[in-house]
Design an enzyme around this catalytic site. Structure first.
Site, PDB file in Angstrom:
ATOM      1  N   ARG A 126     -25.388  -8.677 -23.783  1.00 59.67           N
ATOM      2  CA  ARG A 126     -25.572 -10.117 -23.629  1.00 59.67           C
ATOM      3  C   ARG A 126     -26.057 -10.543 -24.842  1.00 59.67           C
ATOM      4  NH1 ARG A 126     -22.553 -10.670 -19.999  1.00 59.67           N
ATOM      5  NH2 ARG A 126     -23.160 -11.493 -18.048  1.00 59.67           N
ATOM      6  N   HIS A 167     -16.985 -13.062 -26.468  1.00 59.41           N
ATOM      7  CA  HIS A 167     -17.112 -12.708 -25.228  1.00 59.41           C
ATOM      8  C   HIS A 167     -15.894 -12.212 -24.207  1.00 59.41           C
ATOM      9  CE1 HIS A 167     -20.613 -12.924 -22.104  1.00 59.41           C
ATOM     10  NE2 HIS A 167     -19.740 -11.962 -21.790  1.00 59.41           N
ATOM     11  N   GLU A 177     -24.675 -18.214 -27.263  1.00 60.18           N
ATOM     12  CA  GLU A 177     -23.149 -18.511 -27.349  1.00 60.18           C
ATOM     13  C   GLU A 177     -22.721 -19.801 -26.551  1.00 60.18           C
ATOM     14  OE1 GLU A 177     -22.322 -14.372 -25.955  1.00 60.18           O
ATOM     15  OE2 GLU A 177     -21.308 -15.655 -24.214  1.00 60.18           O
TER      16      GLU A 177
HETATM   17  N1  LIG Z   1     -19.209  -8.522 -22.904  1.00 63.01           N
HETATM   18  C1  LIG Z   1     -18.920  -8.550 -21.782  1.00 63.01           C
HETATM   19  O1  LIG Z   1     -17.757  -9.429 -21.469  1.00 63.01           O
HETATM   20  C2  LIG Z   1     -19.436  -7.817 -20.571  1.00 63.01           C
HETATM   21  C3  LIG Z   1     -20.909  -7.700 -20.732  1.00 63.01           C
HETATM   22  N2  LIG Z   1     -21.333  -6.851 -19.465  1.00 63.01           N
HETATM   23  C4  LIG Z   1     -22.968  -6.596 -19.685  1.00 63.01           C
HETATM   24  O2  LIG Z   1     -22.846  -5.281 -19.331  1.00 63.01           O
HETATM   25  C5  LIG Z   1     -24.075  -5.169 -18.549  1.00 63.01           C
HETATM   26  C6  LIG Z   1     -24.175  -3.919 -17.906  1.00 63.01           C
HETATM   27  O3  LIG Z   1     -23.067  -3.783 -16.796  1.00 63.01           O
HETATM   28  P1  LIG Z   1     -23.076  -2.572 -16.018  1.00 63.01           P
HETATM   29  O4  LIG Z   1     -22.963  -1.314 -16.670  1.00 63.01           O
HETATM   30  O5  LIG Z   1     -22.123  -2.778 -14.923  1.00 63.01           O
HETATM   31  O6  LIG Z   1     -24.380  -2.486 -15.288  1.00 63.01           O
HETATM   32  P2  LIG Z   1     -25.355  -1.324 -14.687  1.00 63.01           P
HETATM   33  O7  LIG Z   1     -26.599  -2.078 -14.033  1.00 63.01           O
HETATM   34  O8  LIG Z   1     -24.584  -0.205 -14.000  1.00 63.01           O
HETATM   35  O9  LIG Z   1     -25.980  -0.471 -16.152  1.00 63.01           O
HETATM   36  C7  LIG Z   1     -27.070  -0.936 -16.724  1.00 63.01           C
HETATM   37  C8  LIG Z   1     -27.700  -0.036 -17.193  1.00 63.01           C
HETATM   38  O10 LIG Z   1     -28.931  -0.469 -18.110  1.00 63.01           O
HETATM   39  C9  LIG Z   1     -30.057   0.096 -17.987  1.00 63.01           C
HETATM   40  N3  LIG Z   1     -31.129  -0.774 -18.226  1.00 63.01           N
HETATM   41  C10 LIG Z   1     -31.465  -1.864 -17.522  1.00 63.01           C
HETATM   42  N4  LIG Z   1     -32.624  -2.616 -18.119  1.00 63.01           N
HETATM   43  C11 LIG Z   1     -32.878  -1.622 -19.215  1.00 63.01           C
HETATM   44  C12 LIG Z   1     -33.859  -1.868 -20.078  1.00 63.01           C
HETATM   45  N5  LIG Z   1     -34.811  -2.825 -20.122  1.00 63.01           N
HETATM   46  N6  LIG Z   1     -34.024  -0.875 -21.187  1.00 63.01           N
HETATM   47  C13 LIG Z   1     -33.152   0.195 -21.090  1.00 63.01           C
HETATM   48  N7  LIG Z   1     -32.049   0.207 -20.272  1.00 63.01           N
HETATM   49  C14 LIG Z   1     -32.204  -0.600 -19.199  1.00 63.01           C
HETATM   50  C15 LIG Z   1     -30.021   0.900 -16.297  1.00 63.01           C
HETATM   51  O11 LIG Z   1     -30.842   1.784 -16.304  1.00 63.01           O
HETATM   52  P3  LIG Z   1     -32.358   1.742 -15.890  1.00 63.01           P
HETATM   53  O12 LIG Z   1     -32.445   0.679 -14.706  1.00 63.01           O
HETATM   54  O13 LIG Z   1     -32.610   3.176 -15.828  1.00 63.01           O
HETATM   55  O14 LIG Z   1     -33.036   1.114 -17.067  1.00 63.01           O
HETATM   56  C16 LIG Z   1     -28.325   0.790 -16.432  1.00 63.01           C
HETATM   57  O15 LIG Z   1     -28.335   2.012 -16.610  1.00 63.01           O
HETATM   58  C17 LIG Z   1     -24.139  -6.248 -17.652  1.00 63.01           C
HETATM   59  O16 LIG Z   1     -25.363  -6.809 -17.016  1.00 63.01           O
HETATM   60  C18 LIG Z   1     -23.591  -7.406 -18.604  1.00 63.01           C
HETATM   61  O17 LIG Z   1     -24.656  -7.999 -19.254  1.00 63.01           O
HETATM   62  C19 LIG Z   1     -20.793  -6.436 -18.706  1.00 63.01           C
HETATM   63  C20 LIG Z   1     -19.261  -6.727 -18.416  1.00 63.01           C
HETATM   64  C21 LIG Z   1     -18.566  -7.433 -19.507  1.00 63.01           C
HETATM   65  O1  LIG Z   2     -19.176  -9.568 -16.321  1.00 57.93           O
HETATM   66  C1  LIG Z   2     -19.932 -10.036 -17.104  1.00 57.93           C
HETATM   67  O2  LIG Z   2     -21.078  -9.715 -17.001  1.00 57.93           O
HETATM   68  C2  LIG Z   2     -19.479 -10.665 -18.432  1.00 57.93           C
HETATM   69  O3  LIG Z   2     -20.012 -10.734 -19.271  1.00 57.93           O
HETATM   70  C3  LIG Z   2     -17.996 -11.163 -18.339  1.00 57.93           C
HETATM   71  O4  LIG Z   2     -17.258 -10.040 -17.893  1.00 57.93           O
HETATM   72  C4  LIG Z   2     -17.532 -12.466 -17.951  1.00 57.93           C
HETATM   73  O5  LIG Z   2     -16.444 -12.643 -18.528  1.00 57.93           O
HETATM   74  C5  LIG Z   2     -18.671 -13.828 -18.377  1.00 57.93           C
HETATM   75  O6  LIG Z   2     -19.793 -13.344 -17.821  1.00 57.93           O
HETATM   76  C6  LIG Z   2     -17.843 -14.795 -17.387  1.00 57.93           C
HETATM   77  O7  LIG Z   2     -18.234 -14.884 -16.053  1.00 57.93           O
END
Ligand SMILES: NC(=O)C1=CN([C@@H]2O[C@H](COP(=O)(O)OP(=O)(O)OC[C@H]3O[C@@H](n4cnc5c(N)ncnc54)[C@H](OP(=O)(O)O)[C@@H]3O)[C@@H](O)[C@H]2O)C=CC1
Ligand SMILES: O=C(O)C(=O)[C@@H](O)[C@H](O)[C@H](O)CO
Length: 328
Positions: A240, A287, A269
């Protein structure tokens, strides 16, 4: 009985609107422009549900003005656009869209890592600009992926997907940092070792960020963290905007304190820090990590499923706010 009224806050697949219309009275944003806060508040008037994306901030001002609202279903796994405390205080449910985008996003994280480390976009710009006149031994020489040390901050669903691609596909040594350690079976699956954030930054050849945004993760990478990284290292942020201090990163890239960065997300963004637009050693994408047609359909379906399940009395499928016992 009249159908519940919902708002779809951004343009979405016509099939999703059709499906929602079988269950709800739907008003949708057709323009594909985000509404202003005032417009969103106005459009939500009288709606019991909302289909949102990461672009719509649901906070106390929106909730105070819309007492009929019961649920907001985000078409995203990240839900930092929700003020979850305010939603809980107003008794409004929030849902996200986990799992359905994990592998697609992990693919993209790896693609961005490779494009960054192997300088793919930088070299393509050079070629398109007509600057390619001869071969030379160091032309766009980057760093290796195979056999390198991959450091993942945020080893959740997507982080583990990237770890597996690196460990099993490219023979990388994987280290990771979370607030809590994974269990032994998951670590073995990912061939990953738990380290402190400081050790990760000092030893990784490539650092990938997949941590959700929260006040605790704001500027996880700032000037101090960049200073710990190897001068040959790459940094990839698919998490993010706000996880990285973009201004500090632009300085580190310009001064070659790290080799390169790949960024899919930005502070503020769709605006991008102007200094990032002028440094050559950064790959910038708007993104799009989850942007494949099947995955975007699956995300839209899951957001719709959450609304349908909730209003049919089954309770939300993937809640991110507390669910009152009566709606579970
Ligand atoms: N660019 C894009 O289009 C996309 C971006 N994303 C981003 O990816 C993120 C992760 O998705 P996903 O893998 O499904 O989420 P998950 O909840 O499965 O994983 C998040 C991980 O981050 C760790 N975490 C949370 N807070 C902290 C912290 N402060 N310091 C260190 N580690 C931390 C958690 O472990 P713990 O709690 O033990 O710390 C956990 O292992 C989403 O929240 C989103 O923001 C997702 C999809 C698309
Ligand atoms: O799932 C997320 O967290 C994302 O960042 C992306 O997959 C989306 O494209 C975006 O947030 C639009 O909703």
């Amino acid at each position: 009985m009249s159908k519940p009224k919902i708002l779809v806050a951004r343009a979405i697949f016509p099939e999703t609107i059709e499906r929602l219309s079988q269950h709800f009275e739907v008003e949708s944003n057709q323009s594909d422009e985000s509404w202003s806060k005032e417009q969103l508040i106005e459009k939500l008037k009288g709606k019991q549900g909302a289909f949102t994306t990461g672009s719509e901030r649901i906070d106390a001002a929106v909730l105070d003005a819309n007492p009929d609202l019961k649920i907001c279903a985000n078409m995203a796994v990240g839900y930092n656009n929700f003020d979850v405390d305010a939603m809980a205080a107003h008794g409004v449910l929030g849902t996200n869209a986990p799992d359905v985008l994990t592998e697609t996003t992990a693919d993209f994280g790896f693609a961005l890592l490779m494009a960054t480390a192997r300088r793919i976009t930088e070299s393509e710009h050079f070629l398109r600009a007509g600057k390619w006149e001869k071969w030379s031994y160091d032309m766009f020489a980057g760093s290796d992926i195979h056999g390198a040390t991959l450091g993942i901050i945020g080893m959740g669903r997507i982080g583990q997907g990237i770890a597996k691609r690196g460990a099993h596909g490219f023979g990388m040594k994987v280290i990771y940092h979370n607030r809590s350690r994974l269990d032994a079976a998951l670590e073995a699956d990912c061939k990953a070792s738990y380290v402190s954030k400081e050790e990760l930054l000092k030893t990784a050849d490539h650092v990938v960020l997949v941590v959700p945004y929260s006040p605790a993760s704001h500027h996880t990478i700032g000037a101090g963290e960049l200073a710990l990284m190897k001068p040959t290292a790459t940094l990839v942020n698919i998490a993010r905007g706000g996880i990285v201090d973009d201004a500090a990163l632009a300085v580190a890239l310009r001064e070659k304190r790290i080799a390169a960065a790949g960024l899919d997300v930005f502070e503020g963004e769709p605006k991008v820090h102007p200094d990032l637009l002028t440094v050559p050693n950064v790959v910038l994408t708007p993104h799009i990590a989850s942007a494949t047609v099947p995955t975007r359909r699956a995300m839209a379906d899951l957001a719709a499923d959450n609304l349908i399940a909730y209003f049919s009395g089954k309770g939300p499928l993937t809640p991110v706010t507390p669910v009152p016992a009566a709606t579970k």
